[in-house]
Design a protein around this motif. Structure first.
Motif, PDB file in Angstrom:
ATOM      1  N   ASP A  38       0.861  -1.178   0.000  1.00 27.73           N
ATOM      2  CA  ASP A  38       0.000   0.000   0.000  1.00 27.73           C
ATOM      3  C   ASP A  38       0.904   1.237   0.000  1.00 27.73           C
ATOM      4  O   ASP A  38       1.461   1.623   1.037  1.00 27.73           O
ATOM      5  CB  ASP A  38      -0.904  -0.009   1.245  1.00 27.73           C
ATOM      6  CG  ASP A  38      -1.976   1.060   1.206  1.00 27.73           C
ATOM      7  OD1 ASP A  38      -1.663   2.176   0.759  1.00 27.73           O
ATOM      8  OD2 ASP A  38      -3.111   0.786   1.633  1.00 27.73           O
ATOM      9  N   LEU A  39       1.054   1.852  -1.167  1.00 25.41           N
ATOM     10  CA  LEU A  39       1.987   2.970  -1.289  1.00 25.41           C
ATOM     11  C   LEU A  39       1.523   4.196  -0.506  1.00 25.41           C
ATOM     12  O   LEU A  39       2.351   4.957   0.010  1.00 25.41           O
ATOM     13  CB  LEU A  39       2.191   3.329  -2.766  1.00 25.41           C
ATOM     14  CG  LEU A  39       2.752   2.219  -3.665  1.00 25.41           C
ATOM     15  CD1 LEU A  39       3.123   2.792  -5.033  1.00 25.41           C
ATOM     16  CD2 LEU A  39       3.958   1.539  -3.042  1.00 25.41           C
ATOM     17  N   GLY A  42       2.538   3.624   2.876  1.00 27.07           N
ATOM     18  CA  GLY A  42       3.995   3.736   2.929  1.00 27.07           C
ATOM     19  C   GLY A  42       4.439   5.185   3.012  1.00 27.07           C
ATOM     20  O   GLY A  42       5.314   5.536   3.803  1.00 27.07           O
ATOM     21  N   GLU A  43       3.807   6.035   2.209  1.00 25.62           N
ATOM     22  CA  GLU A  43       4.138   7.469   2.240  1.00 25.62           C
ATOM     23  C   GLU A  43       3.804   8.071   3.597  1.00 25.62           C
ATOM     24  O   GLU A  43       4.584   8.865   4.148  1.00 25.62           O
ATOM     25  CB  GLU A  43       3.376   8.203   1.144  1.00 25.62           C
ATOM     26  CG  GLU A  43       3.691   9.676   1.073  1.00 25.62           C
ATOM     27  CD  GLU A  43       2.987  10.384  -0.061  1.00 25.62           C
ATOM     28  OE1 GLU A  43       3.353  11.532  -0.348  1.00 25.62           O
ATOM     29  OE2 GLU A  43       2.065   9.786  -0.659  1.00 25.62           O
ATOM     30  N   PRO A  72      13.228  -2.386  -3.290  1.00 25.72           N
ATOM     31  CA  PRO A  72      12.415  -2.547  -2.083  1.00 25.72           C
ATOM     32  C   PRO A  72      12.804  -3.761  -1.252  1.00 25.72           C
ATOM     33  O   PRO A  72      12.758  -3.713  -0.031  1.00 25.72           O
ATOM     34  CB  PRO A  72      10.987  -2.665  -2.628  1.00 25.72           C
ATOM     35  CG  PRO A  72      11.141  -3.071  -4.066  1.00 25.72           C
ATOM     36  CD  PRO A  72      12.410  -2.432  -4.520  1.00 25.72           C
ATOM     37  N   ASN A 106       5.496  -1.492   2.922  1.00 23.88           N
ATOM     38  CA  ASN A 106       4.825  -0.336   2.314  1.00 23.88           C
ATOM     39  C   ASN A 106       5.788   0.831   2.122  1.00 23.88           C
ATOM     40  O   ASN A 106       5.820   1.467   1.058  1.00 23.88           O
ATOM     41  CB  ASN A 106       3.646   0.105   3.189  1.00 23.88           C
ATOM     42  CG  ASN A 106       2.518  -0.908   3.213  1.00 23.88           C
ATOM     43  OD1 ASN A 106       2.376  -1.726   2.304  1.00 23.88           O
ATOM     44  ND2 ASN A 106       1.705  -0.868   4.257  1.00 23.88           N
ATOM     45  N   TYR A 109       8.439  -0.051  -0.735  1.00 23.23           N
ATOM     46  CA  TYR A 109       7.916   0.012  -2.101  1.00 23.23           C
ATOM     47  C   TYR A 109       7.561   1.449  -2.491  1.00 23.23           C
ATOM     48  O   TYR A 109       7.682   1.820  -3.666  1.00 23.23           O
ATOM     49  CB  TYR A 109       6.715  -0.921  -2.271  1.00 23.23           C
ATOM     50  CG  TYR A 109       7.146  -2.338  -2.574  1.00 23.23           C
ATOM     51  CD1 TYR A 109       7.226  -2.794  -3.888  1.00 23.23           C
ATOM     52  CD2 TYR A 109       7.514  -3.213  -1.553  1.00 23.23           C
ATOM     53  CE1 TYR A 109       7.656  -4.086  -4.177  1.00 23.23           C
ATOM     54  CE2 TYR A 109       7.937  -4.506  -1.834  1.00 23.23           C
ATOM     55  CZ  TYR A 109       8.005  -4.938  -3.152  1.00 23.23           C
ATOM     56  OH  TYR A 109       8.436  -6.211  -3.442  1.00 23.23           O
ATOM     57  N   TRP A 110       7.147   2.259  -1.528  1.00 21.32           N
ATOM     58  CA  TRP A 110       6.899   3.664  -1.841  1.00 21.32           C
ATOM     59  C   TRP A 110       8.210   4.349  -2.207  1.00 21.32           C
ATOM     60  O   TRP A 110       8.284   5.092  -3.200  1.00 21.32           O
ATOM     61  CB  TRP A 110       6.244   4.379  -0.647  1.00 21.32           C
ATOM     62  CG  TRP A 110       6.003   5.828  -0.942  1.00 21.32           C
ATOM     63  CD1 TRP A 110       4.999   6.358  -1.722  1.00 21.32           C
ATOM     64  CD2 TRP A 110       6.806   6.929  -0.517  1.00 21.32           C
ATOM     65  NE1 TRP A 110       5.134   7.730  -1.793  1.00 21.32           N
ATOM     66  CE2 TRP A 110       6.227   8.101  -1.065  1.00 21.32           C
ATOM     67  CE3 TRP A 110       7.942   7.041   0.285  1.00 21.32           C
ATOM     68  CZ2 TRP A 110       6.763   9.369  -0.839  1.00 21.32           C
ATOM     69  CZ3 TRP A 110       8.463   8.306   0.505  1.00 21.32           C
ATOM     70  CH2 TRP A 110       7.886   9.451  -0.048  1.00 21.32           C
ATOM     71  N   SER A 113       9.415   3.687  -5.644  1.00 23.63           N
ATOM     72  CA  SER A 113       8.652   4.360  -6.698  1.00 23.63           C
ATOM     73  C   SER A 113       9.106   5.801  -6.932  1.00 23.63           C
ATOM     74  O   SER A 113       8.687   6.432  -7.896  1.00 23.63           O
ATOM     75  CB  SER A 113       7.160   4.354  -6.347  1.00 23.63           C
ATOM     76  OG  SER A 113       6.866   5.290  -5.307  1.00 23.63           O
ATOM     77  N   LYS A 114       9.964   6.320  -6.064  1.00 22.35           N
ATOM     78  CA  LYS A 114      10.430   7.703  -6.188  1.00 22.35           C
ATOM     79  C   LYS A 114      11.733   7.754  -7.002  1.00 22.35           C
ATOM     80  O   LYS A 114      12.595   6.887  -6.871  1.00 22.35           O
ATOM     81  CB  LYS A 114      10.659   8.329  -4.814  1.00 22.35           C
ATOM     82  CG  LYS A 114       9.509   8.165  -3.826  1.00 22.35           C
ATOM     83  CD  LYS A 114       8.171   8.587  -4.384  1.00 22.35           C
ATOM     84  CE  LYS A 114       8.094  10.087  -4.571  1.00 22.35           C
ATOM     85  NZ  LYS A 114       6.738  10.485  -5.099  1.00 22.35           N
TER      86      LYS A 114
END
Length: 213
Positions: A38-39, A42-43, A72, A106, A109-110, A113-114
């Motif tokens: 769940d991004l 995560g953020e 990740p 979480n 993986y967030w 994605s950056k």
């Protein structure tokens, strides 16, 4: 005679039930995979990390690593090892103490994605040495090329070797010294490599890594 008939009926019923259950299991297929990270969570969980690692994981403080675009699987492993004590760091141990495995996943993986911001090599006098070590190792001391595990451009290999390109030279150098001195003990391969390197070589390759892209 009745007992024999009853026995046969029971056996037939049991066999039929087994076939039906087996068929149901096959139709259902394998157990479902675990839920996707769940991004958004995560953020939100990463908010406590912003002071050291910046809002998008691109730390601007040389002693704190850039985490954006990191694999990740590698991040999850490090967080778990900070929590277990396998990787010793008083600050990080406290930060991860309340995180669950799902939280760690979480967040990781967030961060992956950056987009990582590029870095730069700064030491003109040693950049050639750093490149030689990164790409060719130090053969006379049986030190393998960094590129053989972390790839020629420093992108690393998921779940095995972390992304290094653009990482702060100060942070990379500090980790190599910690591996060499036995302070960081969660990777035997890196301990063996760093143990054969002197300070000048460590600083040179760390500076070169900062400029990889």
């Amino acid at each position: 005679m009745k007992s024999i008939v009853s026995f046969l009926k029971s056996a037939t019923l049991a066999a039929t039930t087994s076939v039906v259950l087996a068929g149901t299991a096959l139709a259902a297929g394998p157990a479902p995979a675990s839920a996707k990270p769940d991004l958004a969570k995560g953020e939100a969980a990463f908010a406590m990390c912003v002071a050291c690692h910046a809002a998008d994981g691109n730390s601007t403080t040389p002693v704190n690593p850039k985490l954006s675009q990191q694999h990740p699987e590698y991040l999850v492993k490090q967080l778990q090892e900070f929590k277990s004590g396998k990787r010793a760091n008083a600050v990080m141990s406290g930060m991860v103490a309340g995180l669950s495995n799902d939280d760690m996943r979480n967040i990781s993986y967030w961060l992956a994605s950056k987009t990582a911001k590029p870095g730069f090599a700064k030491e003109k006098d040693t950049v050639a040495m750093g490149e030689r070590i990164y790409r060719g190792g130090i053969p006379d001391r049986q030190i393998a090329a960094c590129a053989s595990c972390h790839s020629p451009n420093g992108s690393g290999m998921p779940s095995q070797y972390p992304r290094l390109s653009g990482q702060h030279a100060d942070y990379t150098a500090s980790q190599l010294v910690q591996f060499r001195d036995g302070v960081r003990k969660n990777n035997l391969q890196m301990t063996q490599v760093a143990a054969k390197m002197n300070d000048r070589e460590i600083k040179a390759v760390a500076d070169y890594i900062a400029g990889l892209r």
